[in-house]
Design an enzyme around this catalytic site. Structure first.
Site, PDB file in Angstrom:
ATOM      1  N   CYS A  44      -5.401  12.858  12.178  1.00  0.00           N
ATOM      2  CA  CYS A  44      -6.103  11.571  12.114  1.00  0.00           C
ATOM      3  C   CYS A  44      -5.936  10.954  13.497  1.00  0.00           C
ATOM      4  CB  CYS A  44      -5.503  10.683  11.033  1.00  0.00           C
ATOM      5  SG  CYS A  44      -3.909  10.045  11.521  1.00  0.00           S
ATOM      6  N   ARG A  84      -8.575  -0.371   4.799  1.00  0.00           N
ATOM      7  CA  ARG A  84      -7.713   0.650   4.175  1.00  0.00           C
ATOM      8  C   ARG A  84      -6.368   0.049   3.788  1.00  0.00           C
ATOM      9  NH1 ARG A  84      -7.023   6.238   7.111  1.00  0.00           N
ATOM     10  NH2 ARG A  84      -5.766   6.431   5.221  1.00  0.00           N
ATOM     11  N   LYS A 114       0.852  -1.198   0.000  1.00  0.00           N
ATOM     12  CA  LYS A 114       0.000   0.000   0.000  1.00  0.00           C
ATOM     13  C   LYS A 114       0.886   1.247   0.000  1.00  0.00           C
ATOM     14  CE  LYS A 114      -1.791   1.755   4.000  1.00  0.00           C
ATOM     15  NZ  LYS A 114      -1.512   3.177   4.205  1.00  0.00           N
ATOM     16  N   ASN A 115       1.884   1.271   0.867  1.00  0.00           N
ATOM     17  CA  ASN A 115       2.664   2.498   1.050  1.00  0.00           C
ATOM     18  C   ASN A 115       3.698   2.731  -0.040  1.00  0.00           C
ATOM     19  OD1 ASN A 115       1.084   2.960   3.225  1.00  0.00           O
ATOM     20  ND2 ASN A 115       2.619   2.435   4.759  1.00  0.00           N
ATOM     21  N   ARG A 143      -0.150  15.198  12.651  1.00  0.00           N
ATOM     22  CA  ARG A 143       0.409  14.849  11.336  1.00  0.00           C
ATOM     23  C   ARG A 143       0.537  16.074  10.428  1.00  0.00           C
ATOM     24  NH1 ARG A 143      -1.578   9.153   9.281  1.00  0.00           N
ATOM     25  NH2 ARG A 143       0.478   9.164   8.341  1.00  0.00           N
ATOM     26  N   ASP A 154       4.342   0.883  12.037  1.00  0.00           N
ATOM     27  CA  ASP A 154       3.108   0.258  11.531  1.00  0.00           C
ATOM     28  C   ASP A 154       2.942  -1.169  12.041  1.00  0.00           C
ATOM     29  OD1 ASP A 154       3.288   1.857   8.252  1.00  0.00           O
ATOM     30  OD2 ASP A 154       2.723   2.597  10.232  1.00  0.00           O
TER      31      ASP A 154
HETATM   32  C1  EPZ Z   1       3.918   7.127   6.095  1.00  0.00           C
HETATM   33  O1  EPZ Z   1       3.122   8.176   6.620  1.00  0.00           O
HETATM   34  C2  EPZ Z   1       3.011   5.921   6.021  1.00  0.00           C
HETATM   35  N1  EPZ Z   1       1.878   6.206   5.147  1.00  0.00           N
HETATM   36  C3  EPZ Z   1       2.494   5.563   7.417  1.00  0.00           C
HETATM   37  O2  EPZ Z   1       1.743   4.362   7.283  1.00  0.00           O
HETATM   38  C4  EPZ Z   1       3.689   5.283   8.320  1.00  0.00           C
HETATM   39  O3  EPZ Z   1       3.225   5.032   9.632  1.00  0.00           O
HETATM   40  C5  EPZ Z   1       4.620   6.518   8.333  1.00  0.00           C
HETATM   41  O4  EPZ Z   1       5.012   6.820   6.966  1.00  0.00           O
HETATM   42  C6  EPZ Z   1       5.876   6.276   9.151  1.00  0.00           C
HETATM   43  O5  EPZ Z   1       6.553   5.165   8.672  1.00  0.00           O
HETATM   44  C7  EPZ Z   1       2.068   6.119   3.808  1.00  0.00           C
HETATM   45  O6  EPZ Z   1       3.146   5.816   3.329  1.00  0.00           O
HETATM   46  C8  EPZ Z   1       0.868   6.374   2.934  1.00  0.00           C
HETATM   47  P1  EPZ Z   1       5.897  10.552   8.209  1.00  0.00           P
HETATM   48  P2  EPZ Z   1       3.702   9.692   6.624  1.00  0.00           P
HETATM   49  O7  EPZ Z   1       5.797  11.793   7.405  1.00  0.00           O
HETATM   50  O8  EPZ Z   1       4.533   9.914   5.432  1.00  0.00           O
HETATM   51  C9  EPZ Z   1       5.782  13.834  11.584  1.00  0.00           C
HETATM   52  C10 EPZ Z   1       0.004   2.909   7.662  1.00  0.00           C
HETATM   53  O9  EPZ Z   1      -0.311   2.353   8.717  1.00  0.00           O
HETATM   54  N2  EPZ Z   1       5.791  14.795  10.459  1.00  0.00           N
HETATM   55  O10 EPZ Z   1       7.131   9.710   8.103  1.00  0.00           O
HETATM   56  O11 EPZ Z   1       2.567  10.586   6.879  1.00  0.00           O
HETATM   57  C11 EPZ Z   1       4.465  13.080  11.667  1.00  0.00           C
HETATM   58  O12 EPZ Z   1       3.517  13.813  12.403  1.00  0.00           O
HETATM   59  C12 EPZ Z   1       0.350   4.371   7.654  1.00  0.00           C
HETATM   60  O13 EPZ Z   1       0.137   2.327   6.548  1.00  0.00           O
HETATM   61  C13 EPZ Z   1       5.917  16.160  10.729  1.00  0.00           C
HETATM   62  O14 EPZ Z   1       5.986  16.566  11.894  1.00  0.00           O
HETATM   63  O15 EPZ Z   1       4.641   9.625   7.919  1.00  0.00           O
HETATM   64  C14 EPZ Z   1       4.856  11.807  12.372  1.00  0.00           C
HETATM   65  O16 EPZ Z   1       4.883  12.033  13.772  1.00  0.00           O
HETATM   66  C15 EPZ Z   1       0.060   5.041   8.977  1.00  0.00           C
HETATM   67  N3  EPZ Z   1       5.916  17.043   9.699  1.00  0.00           N
HETATM   68  C16 EPZ Z   1       6.288  11.559  11.875  1.00  0.00           C
HETATM   69  O17 EPZ Z   1       6.753  12.815  11.354  1.00  0.00           O
HETATM   70  C17 EPZ Z   1       5.834  16.636   8.391  1.00  0.00           C
HETATM   71  O18 EPZ Z   1       5.874  17.487   7.481  1.00  0.00           O
HETATM   72  C18 EPZ Z   1       6.381  10.506  10.791  1.00  0.00           C
HETATM   73  O19 EPZ Z   1       5.584  10.947   9.733  1.00  0.00           O
HETATM   74  C19 EPZ Z   1       5.711  15.250   8.129  1.00  0.00           C
HETATM   75  C20 EPZ Z   1       5.709  14.354   9.174  1.00  0.00           C
END
Ligand code: EPZ
Length: 423
Positions: A116, A397, A22-23, A121, A305
Site C-alpha cells: 500500500c 477509511r 477502527k484498529n 507490508r 499513525d
Molecule cells: C496495524 O497495521 C494498524 N492497522 C496500522 O494502522 C498501524 O500503523 C500499524 O499496526 C502499526 O501500529 C490495523 O490495526 C488495521 P504491523 P499492521 O504488522 O498490523 C512490518 C492506520 O493508520 N511487518 O505492526 O499491518 C510492516 O511492514 C493503519 O490505522 C513485517 O515486516 O502493522 C511494518 O513495517 C495504518 N512482516 C511494521 O512491521 C509482517 O508479517 C509494522 O507492521 C508484519 C509486519
C-alpha cells in the site's frame, strides 16, 4: 470522488466525542468467525474499512446487521474459507481472517494483501507463526494457501512486535486446545480489546510475568457482546488539530493514558492541556510552539499513525523539529503536500526535518493515506485561504464523519464531488 474544501484561519472551539477504535473493531469483527453463536459489537464507527470488513464477513457466509453503531453477526449456514481478491485488495487488515479460518477449517485460501502507500507490508511474521502452530503455508497465484492436518499449541517469538500478526496468531490459538505462548508481541491497546473478547468467548488470554501473551485455547468458543475501546488515533488527531489552530477543545470519550506519549510531547512543545479520566482539554496558548524530535515506535512509543498529524503541527513550530519514522518504510507522502502549503520540510530516508514557518497557505493537495489525509485537514484549518483536498476516501477509511465533527468545532469544511456537484 469526494473532495474537501477547507476554509482556513479558524480556531477550533467546543467538544468532540471520540468514536470506537477502527484498529480494535476490525480484528474483533474478524474474531466472530471463531464461533457460530451470536456476536454483538457496540460503538462500531461508520468507516469505509468497517464496511469492507462487514462485506468480508458476509462473503464468508455470516449474516450481518449494522445499526446505530451496533453490529450483530449471526451464523447463516456453513462458513466459506476462501476470500475474494476484490475485498482483500481494498484493505490489508482483511488478512486477519487467516487465523480464525485456519483454526476452524485447517484450510484457508487468502489473497496476499498487496502493498500500500506505506510500503511493502509483508505478512511473513503471520505465516511463520502459523507454521509454528502446525500449518503448511504456500503462496500460489497471489494467494496464501494455509493447510494443516492438525494444529497444536506452540511457543512463538515474533521477530518484530507486529500488531496484525499478534492479533492473527492469538485468534488462531484461541481455538487450539492447549497453551500457546506468544513472545515479543505488540502491546497496543487494541490488542487488549481482542484479548478481552477472546476471554469472553471462553479462551484464557493473559500476559505472564515476562510480558508474553499466553493463550489457552478451547475446541469451541462462545458468542459475545462487547463495546469497542475509544479510538486513540482519532482522539490524538483531534488534539493535534486543536493545538495547531490554538483553539480550545475538549476531546471526550477517550482514554488519555492510551495517548500518554502524545500528551507528553504536546505539553513539552508548550501546548497547555487539562487531562481528565475520560477527556483531554486542549487549551488556548499564544506562546511559540517548541520544536521536538520524535521517533515512532511500537506502543507505548510515539504512534506511527499520529506521525503525519504531528508533522502538520510541527510545520508551525518555532525552530526545527525532527520526525524519525521507524515503523514504515514510506510514510512521508504527506510531506510534499504540506510543502505545497508553504511548510518547510526536508525528508531523507526515515528522517523528516521540519523548519517551522509563520503561516501556511491554502492550496490544492491530495491525500495519499488516511493519516496523511488528516494531516492535510489540520494544515488546511490553520492555513490562510482555502485548501482543496482530493481523495478524501482515504480519510473516510479511518475517521467517522470528519467534516461533521470539525464543523461542530467551528471549522468550515465542505465535502463535494466535482463529478456530481455543479459547485
Ligand atoms: C496495524 O497495521 C494498524 N492497522 C496500522 O494502522 C498501524 O500503523 C500499524 O499496526 C502499526 O501500529 C490495523 O490495526 C488495521 P504491523 P499492521 O504488522 O498490523 C512490518 C492506520 O493508520 N511487518 O505492526 O499491518 C510492516 O511492514 C493503519 O490505522 C513485517 O515486516 O502493522 C511494518 O513495517 C495504518 N512482516 C511494521 O512491521 C509482517 O508479517 C509494522 O507492521 C508484519 C509486519
Amino acid at each position: 470522488m469526494d473532495r474537501f474544501l477547507v476554509e482556513g484561519g479558524r480556531k477550533l472551539k467546543g467538544t468532540v466525542t471520540v468514536s470506537g477504535s477502527k484498529n480494535a473493531c476490525l480484528p474483533v469483527l474478524v474474531a466472530s468467525l471463531l464461533t457460530d453463536e451470536p456476536f454483538v459489537l457496540h460503538r462500531v464507527p461508520d468507516l469505509r474499512d468497517v464496511r469492507t470488513t462487514l462485506k468480508i464477513l458476509q462473503a464468508l457466509g455470516k449474516k450481518v446487521q449494522y445499526q446505530n453503531g451496533t453490529v450483530t453477526i449471526l451464523a447463516d449456514g456453513a462458513l466459506k474459507n476462501t476470500l475474494p481478491y476484490e475485498l482483500v485488495k481494498q484493505m490489508r487488515a482483511s488478512f486477519w481472517v487467516a487465523g480464525p479460518l485456519l483454526s476452524r477449517f485447517k484450510q484457508a485460501v487468502i489473497p496476499l494483501p498487496g502493498g500500500c502507500a506505506l510500503g511493502a507490508r509483508p505478512v511473513d511474521i503471520h505465516l511463520k507463526g502459523f507454521e509454528r502452530l502446525g500449518a503448511a503455508c504456500t503462496t500460489q497465484q497471489g494467494n496464501v494457501v494455509l493447510s494443516a492436518q492438525a494444529l497444536h499449541p506452540a511457543k512463538i517469538t515474533l521477530r518484530f512486535p507486529s500488531v496484525g500478526a499478534t492479533q492473527n496468531l492469538m485468534m488462531c490459538a484461541a481455538l487450539i486446545p492447549g497453551e500457546t505462548v506468544l513472545e515479543n508481541v505488540a502491546k497496543e491497546p487494541e490488542i487488549e480489546d481482542v484479548s478481552a473478547v477472546l476471554r469472553q468467548m471462553g479462551a484464557e488470554v493473559f500476559s505472564d510475568e515476562k510480558g508474553r501473551l499466553v493463550v489457552r485455547g478451547r475446541s469451541a468458543l462462545h458468542g459475545v457482546e462487547h463495546t469497542v475501546v475509544a479510538d486513540r488515533i482519532e482522539s490524538g488527531s483531534y488534539m493535534l488539530a486543536a493545538a495547531a489552530t490554538r483553539g480550545d477543545v475538549r476531546v471526550e470519550g477517550c482514554v488519555p493514558e492510551h495517548n500518554s506519549m502524545l500528551l507528553d510531547c504536546l505539553q513539552e512543545a508548550g501546548v497547555p492541556l487539562e487531562i481528565g479520566a475520560d477527556y483531554v482539554q486542549v487549551k488556548p496558548y499564544d506562546t511559540p510552539l517548541k520544536p521536538l524530535r520524535v521517533k515512532t515506535a511500537p506502543y507505548p512509543g510515539f504512534a506511527t499513525d499520529l506521525q503525519a498529524p504531528w508533522m502538520a503541527l510541527m510545520s508551525l513550530c518555532n525552530g526545527t523539529a525532527e520526525v524519525d519514522e521507524d515503523i514504515f518504510e514510506n510514510r512521508f507522502m504527506h510531506a510534499p503536500e504540506l510543502v505545497r502549503m508553504g511548510a518547510d520540510i526536508v525528508t531523507e530516508k526515515s528522517i523528516a526535518r521540519i523548519t517551522g514557518v509563520k503561516k501556511l497557505s491554502g492550496a490544492h493537495v491530495m491525500a495519499s493515506d488516511l493519516r496523511g489525509g488528516f494531516a492535510l485537514l489540520i494544515a488546511g484549518l490553520c492555513a490562510s485561504g482555502v485548501t482543496e483536498i482530493e481523495r478524501v476516501y482515504h480519510i473516510d477509511r479511518g475517521y467517522e464523519n470528519p467534516e461533521g465533527k470539525l464543523n461542530a468545532l467551528g471549522a468550515r469544511v465542505t465535502r463535494y464531488n466535482p463529478d456530481k456537484d455543479d459547485f
